[in-house]
Design a protein around this motif. Structure first.
Motif, PDB file in Angstrom:
ATOM      1  N   LEU A   1       0.838  -1.202   0.000  1.00 55.22           N
ATOM      2  CA  LEU A   1       0.000   0.000   0.000  1.00 55.22           C
ATOM      3  C   LEU A   1       0.868   1.247   0.000  1.00 55.22           C
ATOM      4  N   THR A   2       0.373   2.304  -0.609  1.00 55.43           N
ATOM      5  CA  THR A   2       0.903   3.641  -0.340  1.00 55.43           C
ATOM      6  C   THR A   2      -0.195   4.393   0.410  1.00 55.43           C
ATOM      7  N   GLY A   3       0.121   5.593   0.863  1.00 56.01           N
ATOM      8  CA  GLY A   3      -0.877   6.389   1.574  1.00 56.01           C
ATOM      9  C   GLY A   3      -2.060   6.782   0.720  1.00 56.01           C
ATOM     10  N   LYS A   4      -1.924   6.630  -0.601  1.00 57.29           N
ATOM     11  CA  LYS A   4      -3.028   6.962  -1.508  1.00 57.29           C
ATOM     12  C   LYS A   4      -4.089   5.875  -1.544  1.00 57.29           C
ATOM     13  N   ASP A   5      -3.690   4.648  -1.267  1.00 56.50           N
ATOM     14  CA  ASP A   5      -4.631   3.518  -1.330  1.00 56.50           C
ATOM     15  C   ASP A   5      -5.626   3.601  -0.184  1.00 56.50           C
ATOM     16  N   GLY A   6      -6.903   3.718  -0.536  1.00 60.60           N
ATOM     17  CA  GLY A   6      -7.940   3.851   0.483  1.00 60.60           C
ATOM     18  C   GLY A   6      -7.783   5.107   1.316  1.00 60.60           C
ATOM     19  N   GLN A   7      -7.062   6.104   0.749  1.00 63.35           N
ATOM     20  CA  GLN A   7      -6.742   7.338   1.491  1.00 63.35           C
ATOM     21  C   GLN A   7      -6.190   6.992   2.879  1.00 63.35           C
ATOM     22  N   LEU A   8      -5.227   6.080   2.876  1.00 59.34           N
ATOM     23  CA  LEU A   8      -4.652   5.569   4.120  1.00 59.34           C
ATOM     24  C   LEU A   8      -3.922   6.655   4.912  1.00 59.34           C
ATOM     25  N   LEU A   9      -3.050   7.405   4.228  1.00 59.11           N
ATOM     26  CA  LEU A   9      -2.260   8.437   4.911  1.00 59.11           C
ATOM     27  C   LEU A   9      -2.626   9.823   4.384  1.00 59.11           C
ATOM     28  N   HIS A  10      -3.346  10.588   5.179  1.00 60.33           N
ATOM     29  CA  HIS A  10      -3.614  11.979   4.834  1.00 60.33           C
ATOM     30  C   HIS A  10      -2.406  12.808   5.289  1.00 60.33           C
ATOM     31  N   ALA A  11      -1.962  13.705   4.432  1.00 62.21           N
ATOM     32  CA  ALA A  11      -0.749  14.473   4.744  1.00 62.21           C
ATOM     33  C   ALA A  11      -0.991  15.968   4.600  1.00 62.21           C
ATOM     34  N   ARG A  12      -0.195  16.726   5.329  1.00 55.99           N
ATOM     35  CA  ARG A  12      -0.151  18.176   5.109  1.00 55.99           C
ATOM     36  C   ARG A  12       1.303  18.561   4.835  1.00 55.99           C
ATOM     37  N   LYS A  13       1.463  19.640   4.123  1.00 52.99           N
ATOM     38  CA  LYS A  13       2.790  20.093   3.720  1.00 52.99           C
ATOM     39  C   LYS A  13       3.627  20.446   4.946  1.00 52.99           C
ATOM     40  N   LEU A  14       4.881  20.031   4.924  1.00 44.74           N
ATOM     41  CA  LEU A  14       5.792  20.306   6.030  1.00 44.74           C
ATOM     42  C   LEU A  14       6.704  21.471   5.669  1.00 44.74           C
TER      43      LEU A  14
ATOM     44  N   ILE B   1      10.320  22.971   1.407  1.00 50.77           N
ATOM     45  CA  ILE B   1      11.122  21.860   0.874  1.00 50.77           C
ATOM     46  C   ILE B   1      10.303  20.994  -0.093  1.00 50.77           C
ATOM     47  N   GLY B   2       9.267  21.602  -0.671  1.00 48.50           N
ATOM     48  CA  GLY B   2       8.525  20.934  -1.737  1.00 48.50           C
ATOM     49  C   GLY B   2       7.518  19.913  -1.247  1.00 48.50           C
ATOM     50  N   HIS B   3       7.480  18.767  -1.920  1.00 45.45           N
ATOM     51  CA  HIS B   3       6.480  17.727  -1.639  1.00 45.45           C
ATOM     52  C   HIS B   3       6.908  16.845  -0.457  1.00 45.45           C
ATOM     53  N   VAL B   4       7.227  17.485   0.646  1.00 44.99           N
ATOM     54  CA  VAL B   4       7.545  16.760   1.887  1.00 44.99           C
ATOM     55  C   VAL B   4       6.427  17.050   2.870  1.00 44.99           C
ATOM     56  N   GLY B   5       5.889  15.998   3.452  1.00 42.36           N
ATOM     57  CA  GLY B   5       4.724  16.188   4.310  1.00 42.36           C
ATOM     58  C   GLY B   5       4.867  15.537   5.668  1.00 42.36           C
ATOM     59  N   GLU B   6       3.840  15.723   6.479  1.00 41.91           N
ATOM     60  CA  GLU B   6       3.717  15.038   7.758  1.00 41.91           C
ATOM     61  C   GLU B   6       2.308  14.462   7.835  1.00 41.91           C
ATOM     62  N   VAL B   7       2.136  13.431   8.636  1.00 44.11           N
ATOM     63  CA  VAL B   7       0.841  12.754   8.728  1.00 44.11           C
ATOM     64  C   VAL B   7      -0.155  13.636   9.474  1.00 44.11           C
ATOM     65  N   SER B   8      -1.316  13.860   8.852  1.00 44.95           N
ATOM     66  CA  SER B   8      -2.381  14.605   9.528  1.00 44.95           C
ATOM     67  C   SER B   8      -3.503  13.675   9.991  1.00 44.95           C
ATOM     68  N   HIS B   9      -3.676  12.553   9.296  1.00 45.95           N
ATOM     69  CA  HIS B   9      -4.755  11.617   9.652  1.00 45.95           C
ATOM     70  C   HIS B   9      -4.458  10.257   9.018  1.00 45.95           C
ATOM     71  N   ILE B  10      -4.830   9.186   9.716  1.00 47.90           N
ATOM     72  CA  ILE B  10      -4.674   7.829   9.182  1.00 47.90           C
ATOM     73  C   ILE B  10      -6.037   7.148   9.140  1.00 47.90           C
ATOM     74  N   ASN B  11      -6.356   6.565   7.984  1.00 44.78           N
ATOM     75  CA  ASN B  11      -7.614   5.833   7.818  1.00 44.78           C
ATOM     76  C   ASN B  11      -7.426   4.419   8.372  1.00 44.78           C
ATOM     77  N   THR B  12      -7.752   4.236   9.623  1.00 49.07           N
ATOM     78  CA  THR B  12      -7.490   2.955  10.283  1.00 49.07           C
ATOM     79  C   THR B  12      -8.352   1.812   9.747  1.00 49.07           C
ATOM     80  N   SER B  13      -9.477   2.120   9.104  1.00 54.32           N
ATOM     81  CA  SER B  13     -10.357   1.049   8.620  1.00 54.32           C
ATOM     82  C   SER B  13      -9.657   0.171   7.590  1.00 54.32           C
ATOM     83  N   VAL B  14      -8.764   0.768   6.803  1.00 58.27           N
ATOM     84  CA  VAL B  14      -8.006  -0.012   5.813  1.00 58.27           C
ATOM     85  C   VAL B  14      -7.125  -1.026   6.527  1.00 58.27           C
ATOM     86  N   LEU B  15      -6.406  -0.572   7.556  1.00 58.76           N
ATOM     87  CA  LEU B  15      -5.494  -1.449   8.294  1.00 58.76           C
ATOM     88  C   LEU B  15      -6.249  -2.470   9.137  1.00 58.76           C
TER      89      LEU B  15
END
Length: 307
Positions: free
Chosen positions: A126-139, A156-170
């Motif tokens: 999985l990547t964070g895009k699958d099932g919107q697993l990892l929501h990110a905001r710009k760092l 620093i461009g497309h570098v992010g930090e986790v804002s939310h995790i879709n636990t239902s996928v996991l």
């Protein structure tokens, strides 16, 4: 050829020592950050895959989060795309992000999935895009300078930090026979991809799932004191003291902070272990001594006492 008496006794001792740990951890979730030499050396790669398969077979739920910095650097070099770092983080342009996504979400992720499958497991990449697993905001990075009255904010461009995790996928995967293997690529509200530090992703996944353990595989034997002796069991306060007196410094600080944050957020224990040792995950989980440093605020006791 049958076992010698000494070999048989040693094997029986190892299995007997593991039993109370197996009983304690069955049904629990363990998040493993996979990186360093364990991702490069063929023997270590195979032993890691077998460790994950065994954990799942005995009723423990492993979740793998992986890095891939060297592989990204190698492909950028081949493509003649310049890469530079700010405070240890790769500046990620749109062009670089395409390569990051290709390497982490494709090459590295599928290599790990295939490795686990080849050793008798069932892994899903999985990547964070699958099932919107990892929501990110710009760092954004802040840089303090004596010449400036206010800290400088560096993009620093497309570098992010986790804002939310879709636990239902996991939850869906851990409640099945599958082992999730997560590439640390998040997705923003605008659909943009973000490169996220794999240690931070592993820590956040462990936090939101209230995991039993967060295990960080490294290229060191564990946290060491000033004499170079490995510190095997520490509380978060003791770790804070080691940071304050300069025992822990430099490149280890972000990894340590990730472990501390996880324990403060409710993860029972975080482990910084030597990924250069074959089957290091099993040794850390199922033996009294382990192969690294355990950080916890729980009273450290033998498993029989905690049953």
């Amino acid at each position: 050829m049958p076992l010698t008496r000494d070999s048989a006794l040693n094997t029986a001792k190892v299995l007997s020592e593991a039993l109370p740990y197996l009983q304690r951890f069955v049904g629990k979730t363990i998040v493993v950050k996979y990186g360093g030499n364990a991702m490069i050396d063929e023997t270590l790669k195979k032993s890691f895959a077998r460790d994950m398969v065994m954990l799942k077979l005995v009723g423990i739920n492993p979740i793998v989060v992986h890095g891939g910095g060297p592989q990204i650097g190698n492909l950028l070099e081949k493509l003649k795309i310049e890469s530079h770092f700010v405070n240890g983080m790769r500046v990620t342009t749109s062009e670089t992000m395409d390569v990051v996504e290709m390497v982490l979400g494709g090459l590295v992720n599928k290599d790990i999935v295939n490795l686990i499958n080849q050793n008798g497991g069932k892994a899903i990449g999985l990547t964070g895009k699958d099932g919107q697993l990892l929501h990110a905001r710009k760092l954004h990075i802040t840089h303090k300078s004596p010449e400036l009255s206010k800290p400088e904010i560096i993009d620093i461009g497309h570098v992010g930090e986790v804002s939310h995790i879709n636990t239902s996928v996991l939850d869906m995967l851990t409640n099945s026979d599958f082992i999730p293997v997560i590439a640390p690529i998040g997705v923003g509200d605008d659909g943009a991809s973000y490169n996220i530090n794999a240690d931070l992703v592993a820590g956040k996944v462990a936090e939101v799932l209230r995991a039993e353990k967060l295990i960080l595989l490294t290229n060191i034997a564990g946290l060491m004191d000033k004499e170079g002796k490995v510190l095997t069991g520490l509380s978060t306060q003791q770790v804070d003291d080691l940071i304050a007196d300069g025992t822990i410094y430099g490149g280890m600080l972000p990894k340590i902070q990730c472990a501390l944050d996880a324990v403060h957020a409710g993860v029972v224990s975080a482990h910084i272990i030597d990924g250069r040792v074959a089957h290091s995950t099993l040794l850390e989980l199922f033996t009294d001594v382990g192969v690294g440093t355990l950080i916890t605020n729980r009273r450290m006791a033998k498993p029989q006492e905690q049953a």
